[in-house]
Design a protein around this motif. Structure first.
Motif, PDB file in Angstrom:
ATOM      1  N   LEU A 119      21.419  -2.725   2.335  1.00 36.57           N
ATOM      2  CA  LEU A 119      21.510  -1.525   1.499  1.00 36.57           C
ATOM      3  C   LEU A 119      20.382  -1.479   0.467  1.00 36.57           C
ATOM      4  CD1 LEU A 119      25.359  -1.292   0.825  1.00 36.57           C
ATOM      5  CD2 LEU A 119      23.981   0.214   2.254  1.00 36.57           C
ATOM      6  N   PRO A 120      19.503  -0.473   0.522  1.00 32.74           N
ATOM      7  CA  PRO A 120      18.403  -0.370  -0.441  1.00 32.74           C
ATOM      8  C   PRO A 120      18.903  -0.041  -1.851  1.00 32.74           C
ATOM      9  CG  PRO A 120      17.976   0.943   1.537  1.00 32.74           C
ATOM     10  CD  PRO A 120      19.414   0.557   1.575  1.00 32.74           C
ATOM     11  N   HIS A 121      18.171  -0.554  -2.831  1.00 38.60           N
ATOM     12  CA  HIS A 121      18.471  -0.215  -4.223  1.00 38.60           C
ATOM     13  C   HIS A 121      18.022   1.219  -4.495  1.00 38.60           C
ATOM     14  CE1 HIS A 121      17.115  -0.042  -8.551  1.00 38.60           C
ATOM     15  NE2 HIS A 121      18.396  -0.337  -8.668  1.00 38.60           N
ATOM     16  N   ARG A 122      18.923   2.012  -5.083  1.00 38.96           N
ATOM     17  CA  ARG A 122      18.618   3.429  -5.317  1.00 38.96           C
ATOM     18  C   ARG A 122      18.476   3.784  -6.792  1.00 38.96           C
ATOM     19  NH1 ARG A 122      16.298   4.758  -0.819  1.00 38.96           N
ATOM     20  NH2 ARG A 122      17.647   4.552   1.019  1.00 38.96           N
ATOM     21  N   ARG A 123      19.282   3.161  -7.646  1.00 37.04           N
ATOM     22  CA  ARG A 123      19.267   3.592  -9.050  1.00 37.04           C
ATOM     23  C   ARG A 123      19.911   2.526  -9.925  1.00 37.04           C
ATOM     24  NH1 ARG A 123      21.318   9.472  -9.343  1.00 37.04           N
ATOM     25  NH2 ARG A 123      19.446   9.633  -8.032  1.00 37.04           N
ATOM     26  N   SER A 124      19.417   2.405 -11.150  1.00 41.51           N
ATOM     27  CA  SER A 124      20.031   1.551 -12.158  1.00 41.51           C
ATOM     28  C   SER A 124      20.103   2.323 -13.462  1.00 41.51           C
ATOM     29  CB  SER A 124      19.216   0.263 -12.374  1.00 41.51           C
ATOM     30  OG  SER A 124      19.256  -0.559 -11.234  1.00 41.51           O
ATOM     31  N   ILE A 125      21.196   2.170 -14.168  1.00 42.44           N
ATOM     32  CA  ILE A 125      21.352   2.828 -15.464  1.00 42.44           C
ATOM     33  C   ILE A 125      22.019   1.855 -16.421  1.00 42.44           C
ATOM     34  CG2 ILE A 125      21.473   5.176 -14.542  1.00 42.44           C
ATOM     35  CD1 ILE A 125      24.472   5.079 -14.828  1.00 42.44           C
ATOM     36  N   LYS A 126      21.799   2.059 -17.715  1.00 45.35           N
ATOM     37  CA  LYS A 126      22.440   1.241 -18.738  1.00 45.35           C
ATOM     38  C   LYS A 126      22.691   2.083 -19.987  1.00 45.35           C
ATOM     39  CE  LYS A 126      19.099  -1.787 -18.759  1.00 45.35           C
ATOM     40  NZ  LYS A 126      18.264  -2.980 -19.095  1.00 45.35           N
ATOM     41  N   GLY A 198      32.968   3.269   0.284  1.00 42.85           N
ATOM     42  CA  GLY A 198      32.455   4.631   0.342  1.00 42.85           C
ATOM     43  C   GLY A 198      31.060   4.747   0.920  1.00 42.85           C
ATOM     44  N   GLY A 199      30.632   3.785   1.733  1.00 44.58           N
ATOM     45  CA  GLY A 199      29.303   3.852   2.331  1.00 44.58           C
ATOM     46  C   GLY A 199      28.196   3.298   1.468  1.00 44.58           C
ATOM     47  N   GLY A 200      28.536   2.834   0.261  1.00 44.06           N
ATOM     48  CA  GLY A 200      27.511   2.302  -0.638  1.00 44.06           C
ATOM     49  C   GLY A 200      27.990   1.052  -1.335  1.00 44.06           C
ATOM     50  N   MET A 201      27.208   0.608  -2.278  1.00 44.24           N
ATOM     51  CA  MET A 201      27.531  -0.594  -3.029  1.00 44.24           C
ATOM     52  C   MET A 201      27.086  -0.404  -4.469  1.00 44.24           C
ATOM     53  SD  MET A 201      26.378  -4.528  -2.242  1.00 44.24           S
ATOM     54  CE  MET A 201      24.628  -4.257  -2.522  1.00 44.24           C
ATOM     55  N   SER A 202      27.912  -0.874  -5.393  1.00 46.23           N
ATOM     56  CA  SER A 202      27.546  -0.833  -6.800  1.00 46.23           C
ATOM     57  C   SER A 202      27.952  -2.137  -7.456  1.00 46.23           C
ATOM     58  CB  SER A 202      28.231   0.344  -7.515  1.00 46.23           C
ATOM     59  OG  SER A 202      29.639   0.157  -7.563  1.00 46.23           O
ATOM     60  N   SER A 203      27.291  -2.458  -8.541  1.00 46.99           N
ATOM     61  CA  SER A 203      27.679  -3.608  -9.341  1.00 46.99           C
ATOM     62  C   SER A 203      27.438  -3.263 -10.796  1.00 46.99           C
ATOM     63  CB  SER A 203      26.878  -4.854  -8.950  1.00 46.99           C
ATOM     64  OG  SER A 203      25.509  -4.688  -9.256  1.00 46.99           O
ATOM     65  N   PHE A 204      28.199  -3.883 -11.669  1.00 43.96           N
ATOM     66  CA  PHE A 204      27.921  -3.699 -13.086  1.00 43.96           C
ATOM     67  C   PHE A 204      28.129  -4.989 -13.844  1.00 43.96           C
ATOM     68  CE2 PHE A 204      32.421  -2.129 -13.032  1.00 43.96           C
ATOM     69  CZ  PHE A 204      32.988  -2.951 -14.006  1.00 43.96           C
ATOM     70  N   ARG A 205      27.392  -5.087 -14.961  1.00 40.93           N
ATOM     71  CA  ARG A 205      27.497  -6.213 -15.879  1.00 40.93           C
ATOM     72  C   ARG A 205      27.977  -5.690 -17.221  1.00 40.93           C
ATOM     73  NH1 ARG A 205      23.317  -6.521 -12.750  1.00 40.93           N
ATOM     74  NH2 ARG A 205      22.060  -5.224 -14.145  1.00 40.93           N
ATOM     75  N   VAL A 206      28.957  -6.368 -17.791  1.00 42.12           N
ATOM     76  CA  VAL A 206      29.509  -6.001 -19.096  1.00 42.12           C
ATOM     77  C   VAL A 206      28.864  -6.934 -20.112  1.00 42.12           C
ATOM     78  CG1 VAL A 206      31.628  -5.591 -20.386  1.00 42.12           C
ATOM     79  CG2 VAL A 206      31.665  -5.471 -17.896  1.00 42.12           C
ATOM     80  N   CYS A 207      27.829  -6.467 -20.784  1.00 43.14           N
ATOM     81  CA  CYS A 207      26.988  -7.343 -21.604  1.00 43.14           C
ATOM     82  C   CYS A 207      27.359  -7.229 -23.090  1.00 43.14           C
ATOM     83  CB  CYS A 207      25.523  -6.973 -21.425  1.00 43.14           C
ATOM     84  SG  CYS A 207      24.959  -7.083 -19.707  1.00 43.14           S
ATOM     85  N   TYR A 222      23.398   1.041  -4.729  1.00 41.89           N
ATOM     86  CA  TYR A 222      22.728   0.811  -3.455  1.00 41.89           C
ATOM     87  C   TYR A 222      23.349   1.718  -2.393  1.00 41.89           C
ATOM     88  CZ  TYR A 222      21.567  -3.425  -6.027  1.00 41.89           C
ATOM     89  OH  TYR A 222      21.133  -4.309  -6.992  1.00 41.89           O
ATOM     90  N   HIS A 223      22.488   2.226  -1.480  1.00 45.84           N
ATOM     91  CA  HIS A 223      23.005   3.106  -0.421  1.00 45.84           C
ATOM     92  C   HIS A 223      21.947   3.231   0.675  1.00 45.84           C
ATOM     93  CE1 HIS A 223      25.216   6.445   1.418  1.00 45.84           C
ATOM     94  NE2 HIS A 223      26.200   6.174   0.580  1.00 45.84           N
ATOM     95  N   GLU A 228      21.133  13.657  -0.281  1.00 46.98           N
ATOM     96  CA  GLU A 228      22.395  14.264  -0.671  1.00 46.98           C
ATOM     97  C   GLU A 228      23.573  13.306  -0.535  1.00 46.98           C
ATOM     98  OE1 GLU A 228      25.163  18.094   0.623  1.00 46.98           O
ATOM     99  OE2 GLU A 228      23.037  18.021   1.171  1.00 46.98           O
ATOM    100  N   LYS A 229      23.574  12.485   0.500  1.00 49.54           N
ATOM    101  CA  LYS A 229      24.692  11.550   0.692  1.00 49.54           C
ATOM    102  C   LYS A 229      24.773  10.540  -0.444  1.00 49.54           C
ATOM    103  CE  LYS A 229      25.335  11.803   5.694  1.00 49.54           C
ATOM    104  NZ  LYS A 229      25.388  11.027   6.968  1.00 49.54           N
ATOM    105  N   PHE A 230      23.594  10.055  -0.878  1.00 44.57           N
ATOM    106  CA  PHE A 230      23.620   9.124  -2.001  1.00 44.57           C
ATOM    107  C   PHE A 230      24.097   9.810  -3.264  1.00 44.57           C
ATOM    108  CE2 PHE A 230      21.484   7.677  -5.885  1.00 44.57           C
ATOM    109  CZ  PHE A 230      22.124   6.452  -6.032  1.00 44.57           C
ATOM    110  N   GLU A 231      23.607  11.020  -3.514  1.00 42.50           N
ATOM    111  CA  GLU A 231      23.998  11.732  -4.729  1.00 42.50           C
ATOM    112  C   GLU A 231      25.504  12.008  -4.747  1.00 42.50           C
ATOM    113  OE1 GLU A 231      22.228  12.053  -7.289  1.00 42.50           O
ATOM    114  OE2 GLU A 231      20.322  11.427  -6.394  1.00 42.50           O
ATOM    115  N   GLU A 232      26.059  12.284  -3.591  1.00 39.96           N
ATOM    116  CA  GLU A 232      27.509  12.494  -3.502  1.00 39.96           C
ATOM    117  C   GLU A 232      28.261  11.201  -3.830  1.00 39.96           C
ATOM    118  OE1 GLU A 232      30.832  13.838  -0.135  1.00 39.96           O
ATOM    119  OE2 GLU A 232      28.680  14.132   0.246  1.00 39.96           O
ATOM    120  N   TYR A 233      27.783  10.098  -3.262  1.00 40.25           N
ATOM    121  CA  TYR A 233      28.377   8.790  -3.561  1.00 40.25           C
ATOM    122  C   TYR A 233      28.213   8.459  -5.046  1.00 40.25           C
ATOM    123  CZ  TYR A 233      28.255   3.689  -4.098  1.00 40.25           C
ATOM    124  OH  TYR A 233      28.429   2.410  -4.549  1.00 40.25           O
ATOM    125  N   PHE A 234      27.027   8.681  -5.574  1.00 41.71           N
ATOM    126  CA  PHE A 234      26.736   8.376  -6.967  1.00 41.71           C
ATOM    127  C   PHE A 234      27.637   9.170  -7.912  1.00 41.71           C
ATOM    128  CE2 PHE A 234      24.242   9.170 -10.880  1.00 41.71           C
ATOM    129  CZ  PHE A 234      24.067   7.859 -11.311  1.00 41.71           C
TER     130      PHE A 234
END
Length: 319
Positions: A119-126, A198-207, A222-223, A228-234
């Motif tokens: 699964l390619p990395h698509r976006r990171s936010i903080k 849901g067809g994708g993968m996410s992870s988060f860190r509580v810092c 990751y997706h 459009e499919k990624f944006e729907e998942y996101f």
């Protein structure tokens, strides 16, 4: 009733000295999920992290996918890191942490069921939230609130059969025990998660920040699809995350106002909360006792009188 597990006191969510003790007892001795190797695609690109006020960088050093170095951004000192056979990179933030296999002795068979290299990395936010790091982990580790707070998520993963299986330093969340392969939801003690559904993968860190009532959330998504499919998942996973965010800020406000002090955990539905809170409690109390004993042994003579160096300031709840 005396046999039921009680929650951590509200003071543990509001005290700066207590957090500094948590930092020494918990965070400096743990392993952290940085991401799958698809997060580190470009040779020489530095991906920065900050865990418990330790800044670290992960960087792919060559074309070899497994050649990833994790080091202290300020000193250049390399941290111990571990890349699993299925492509997940973990790291420590100090030499006080045990080996990866000692910290996660029974994790590999579970994460071996997913190929994390695809699964390619698509976006990171903080962003920051006005809550303690444990307030967010409390919410992730139980799903009593899911049906009401996460109605869209509950459609796909009904909380009726929701079960948490606790292991040494991680928990597996299963929506239906009869369908254990329907999504992979993992909590890594103390502050990381991994969610494959849901067809994708996410992870988060509580810092945690130095302010006990402020936490920085870091998300990676990751997706296979970038459009459009990624944006729907996101959009879907972000809705769940913001529902938790709002719940945590309200819970923290109640903790700081003294509306909630301490309670009893549900022995069936809050086993995940009990697992991690008791882990924090045990480590913090052991650290406090060790530091107190060490300080008490440092006696010295002043004008014929014995003086004792006092222990580092800790939360009154431990006294």
């Amino acid at each position: 009733m005396s046999d039921l597990t009680r929650t951590l006191p509200a003071s543990w969510y509001c005290s700066s000295p207590l957090y500094q003790l948590e930092r020494r007892a918990v965070f400096l001795k743990a392993w952290y999920l940085l991401g799958p190797i698809t997060r580190f695609e470009e040779v020489g690109e530095k991906v920065g992290y900050e865990v418990a006020q330790v800044s670290l960088v992960a960087c792919r050093m060559s074309e070899a996918p497994q050649d990833i170095k994790v080091y202290d951004e300020s000193t250049g000192r390399e941290f111990n890191s571990y890349l699993t056979e299925t492509g997940l990179l973990f790291s420590t933030i100090s030499d006080e942490a045990p080996s990866f296999d000692e910290f996660f002795p029974d994790l590999k068979p579970l994460i071996g069921t997913v190929d994390f290299t695809k699964l390619p990395h698509r976006r990171s936010i903080k962003y920051e939230g006005k809550f303690n790091w444990k307030t967010m982990v409390d919410g992730y580790q139980e799903c009593l609130h899911c049906q009401y707070t996460h109605p869209s998520f509950s459609v796909f993963y009904p909380p009726t059969f929701y079960t948490v299986f606790n292991h040494k330093n991680f928990s597996q969340h299963v929506a239906d025990p009869k369908k254990a392969d329907d999504g992979l939801f993992l909590y890594f003690f103390p502050n990381c998660t991994l969610n494959v559904y849901g067809g994708g993968m996410s992870s988060f860190r509580v810092c945690p920040t130095e302010k006990p009532g402020v936490t920085r959330m870091e998300f990676d998504y990751y997706h296979m699809d970038s459009g459009e499919k990624f944006e729907e998942y996101f959009k879907f996973v972000r809705q769940v995350a913001m529902e938790d965010y709002e719940l945590c800020e309200k819970a923290q406000e109640n903790l700081e106002k003294g509306i909630y002090a301490e309670g009893i955990l549900n022995p069936e539905k809050e086993t995940g909360v009990a697992f991690y809170q008791q882990r924090v409690l045990g480590l913090v109390c052991a650290q406090h006792d060790a530091e107190t004993a060490s300080a008490s042994s440092q006696a010295y003579e002043v004008n014929g009188n014995t003086r004792v160096v006092g222990p580092r300031l800790v939360d009154p709840a431990l006294s």
